[in-house]
Scaffold this motif. Structure first.
Motif, short mmCIF file in Angstrom:
data_model
loop_
_atom_site.label_atom_id
_atom_site.label_comp_id
_atom_site.label_asym_id
_atom_site.label_seq_id
_atom_site.Cartn_x
_atom_site.Cartn_y
_atom_site.Cartn_z
N ASN A 178 17.43 2.10 13.89
CA ASN A 178 18.16 2.10 15.15
C ASN A 178 17.40 2.97 16.14
OD1 ASN A 178 20.21 1.67 17.04
ND2 ASN A 178 21.83 1.91 15.51
N TYR A 188 23.37 0.01 20.29
CA TYR A 188 22.56 -0.82 19.42
C TYR A 188 23.13 -0.88 18.01
CZ TYR A 188 18.84 -0.85 22.95
OH TYR A 188 18.12 -1.03 24.11
N ASP A 189 22.76 -1.95 17.30
CA ASP A 189 23.08 -2.10 15.88
C ASP A 189 21.84 -1.82 15.05
OD1 ASP A 189 25.73 -2.97 16.42
OD2 ASP A 189 24.98 -5.00 16.82
N LYS A 241 18.87 -2.42 12.58
CA LYS A 241 18.01 -3.58 12.30
C LYS A 241 17.38 -3.40 10.92
CE LYS A 241 13.98 -6.14 13.95
NZ LYS A 241 14.66 -7.44 13.79
N LYS A 258 18.83 -3.71 17.07
CA LYS A 258 19.37 -4.99 17.53
C LYS A 258 20.47 -4.73 18.55
CE LYS A 258 20.83 -6.69 13.68
NZ LYS A 258 21.43 -7.65 12.73
N ASN A 299 23.71 -7.11 20.26
CA ASN A 299 24.42 -8.38 20.32
C ASN A 299 25.79 -8.12 20.94
OD1 ASN A 299 25.56 -10.88 19.97
ND2 ASN A 299 24.92 -11.12 17.85
N ASP A 351 21.67 -11.28 23.32
CA ASP A 351 21.24 -11.15 21.93
C ASP A 351 19.78 -10.70 21.95
OD1 ASP A 351 20.92 -11.25 19.22
OD2 ASP A 351 21.05 -13.43 19.04
N ALA A 352 19.53 -9.46 21.51
CA ALA A 352 18.19 -8.90 21.64
C ALA A 352 17.80 -8.13 20.38
CB ALA A 352 18.10 -7.99 22.86
N SER A 353 16.50 -7.99 20.17
CA SER A 353 16.00 -7.20 19.05
C SER A 353 14.67 -6.56 19.43
CB SER A 353 15.84 -8.05 17.79
OG SER A 353 14.79 -8.97 17.94
N LYS A 379 11.43 -4.88 17.39
CA LYS A 379 10.77 -4.67 16.10
C LYS A 379 9.49 -3.91 16.34
CE LYS A 379 8.49 -7.02 12.26
NZ LYS A 379 8.01 -8.32 11.73
N LYS A 439 12.41 -9.28 21.61
CA LYS A 439 12.99 -10.61 21.83
C LYS A 439 14.37 -10.45 22.45
CE LYS A 439 10.74 -13.03 17.97
NZ LYS A 439 10.98 -13.85 16.75
N ALA A 440 14.69 -11.34 23.39
CA ALA A 440 16.01 -11.30 24.01
C ALA A 440 16.39 -12.68 24.51
CB ALA A 440 16.03 -10.30 25.17
#
Length: 214
Positions: free
Chosen positions: A35, A47-48, A50, A81, A83, A92-94, A96, A135-136
Motif C-alpha cells: 500500500n 488505497y487498498d 495490492k 490499488k 477502486n 479503478d486504478a493500480s 505496480k 493503470k487507471a
C-alpha cells in the motif's frame, strides 16, 4: 544524508561480526500486501492493498549465540490499488512498482526445543526502483503508462527509497516462516506540489530455506 548513512551501515556491518561464528544463508520468497501512504497535495485517496511477490537471499552473520546481523538482497513488488468513486466518477486504478531492496537487519533469536528457533528482526533498508506501471480506468478513459524514475518534474517517482523493516518468525530445522512490515520513511513521489508525499508500506509473509554451515 539518509542514503549516506544507510550506505555506511551496509559497509560497516560485517566489521562487527565475529569471525569465529559460522555464516548461513536463507533463500526466501512469499506474498506482499502493499500500500502507499499519502499526505498533502489536497487529494488523499484511500488505497487498498495490492498483492505482489518477493524473493531474495539473506546472509546471517552471527555476533554471538543469540544476536546476528542479517543483510539481504530482495526483489520486492510494491504499489497500491484504488477502486472507488472520485468526484462522481467510478475509478479503478493500480500502481505496480518493482524494487531491489537492500535491508540490513539486527536479528535476535532464541533456540527452543525440537530444533525450533524463534526470532525477531529490525533495521534500515535502501530501495532501488527498477520498473513499474500505472493503470487507471475512469469514465471510459484508460491510462496505461510505464513509471518514469527521477527527481525532476517530468518524472513520477524517485528511484531511491529509504525505510525501516520489522519482522518476526520461527525456524523449524532449516525451514523458516516469517512475517515482516516495511515502513517507507522517504517521499518516493517526484511530484511534491502543495507538500504532497507518497510513502510505501508492505506487509510481507515469507517462507525460507536456510543453508550453510551452522
Amino acid at each position: 544524508m539518509k542514503t549516506k548513512l544507510l550506505y555506511l551501515l551496509f559497509i560497516a556491518a560485517p566489521c562487527f561480526v565475529s569471525k569465529t561464528q559460522a555464516q548461513t544463508f536463507t533463500a526466501k520468497a512469499g506474498l506482499n500486501l502493499a500500500n502507499v501512504k499519502e499526505n498533502g497535495g489536497g487529494l488523499n485517496l484511500d488505497y487498498d492493498m495490492k498483492p505482489g511477490l518477493h524473493l531474495g537471499l539473506a546472509a546471517e552473520l552471527p555476533i554471538n549465540n543469540w544476536l546476528a546481523i542479517e543483510p539481504a538482497l530482495l526483489f520486492n513488488q510494491k504499489g497500491a490499488k484504488f477502486n472507488n468513486n472520485l468526484f462522481g466518477t467510478k475509478v479503478d486504478a493500480s500502481i505496480k512498482m518493482d524494487y531491489l531492496d537492500i535491508p540490513v537487519n539486527l536479528k535476535v533469536s532464541q533456540k527452543m526445543e525440537n530444533d525450533m528457533r524463534i526470532f525477531a528482526t529490525a533495521g534500515p533498508y535502501l530501495g532501488i526502483g527498477l520498473a513499474g506501471k500505472v493503470k487507471a480506468n475512469a469514465g471510459g478513459q484508460t491510462v496505461d503508462e510505464k513509471i518514469t524514475w527521477g527527481s525532476d518534474e517530468d518524472s513520477m517517482y524517485k528511484r531511491l527509497e529509504a525505510g525501516a523493516t520489522f519482522g518476526a518468525g520461527v525456524e523449524i530445522n532449516m525451514i523458516q516462516l516469517g512475517i515482516s512490515y516495511d515502513l517507507g520513511l522517504s517521499n518516493t513521489s517526484a511530484v511534491t506540489d502543495d507538500g504532497y508525499s507518497s510513502k510505501n508500506r508492505i506487509l510481507r509473509f515469507s517462507v525460507g530455506y536456510r543453508f550453510g554451515k551452522n
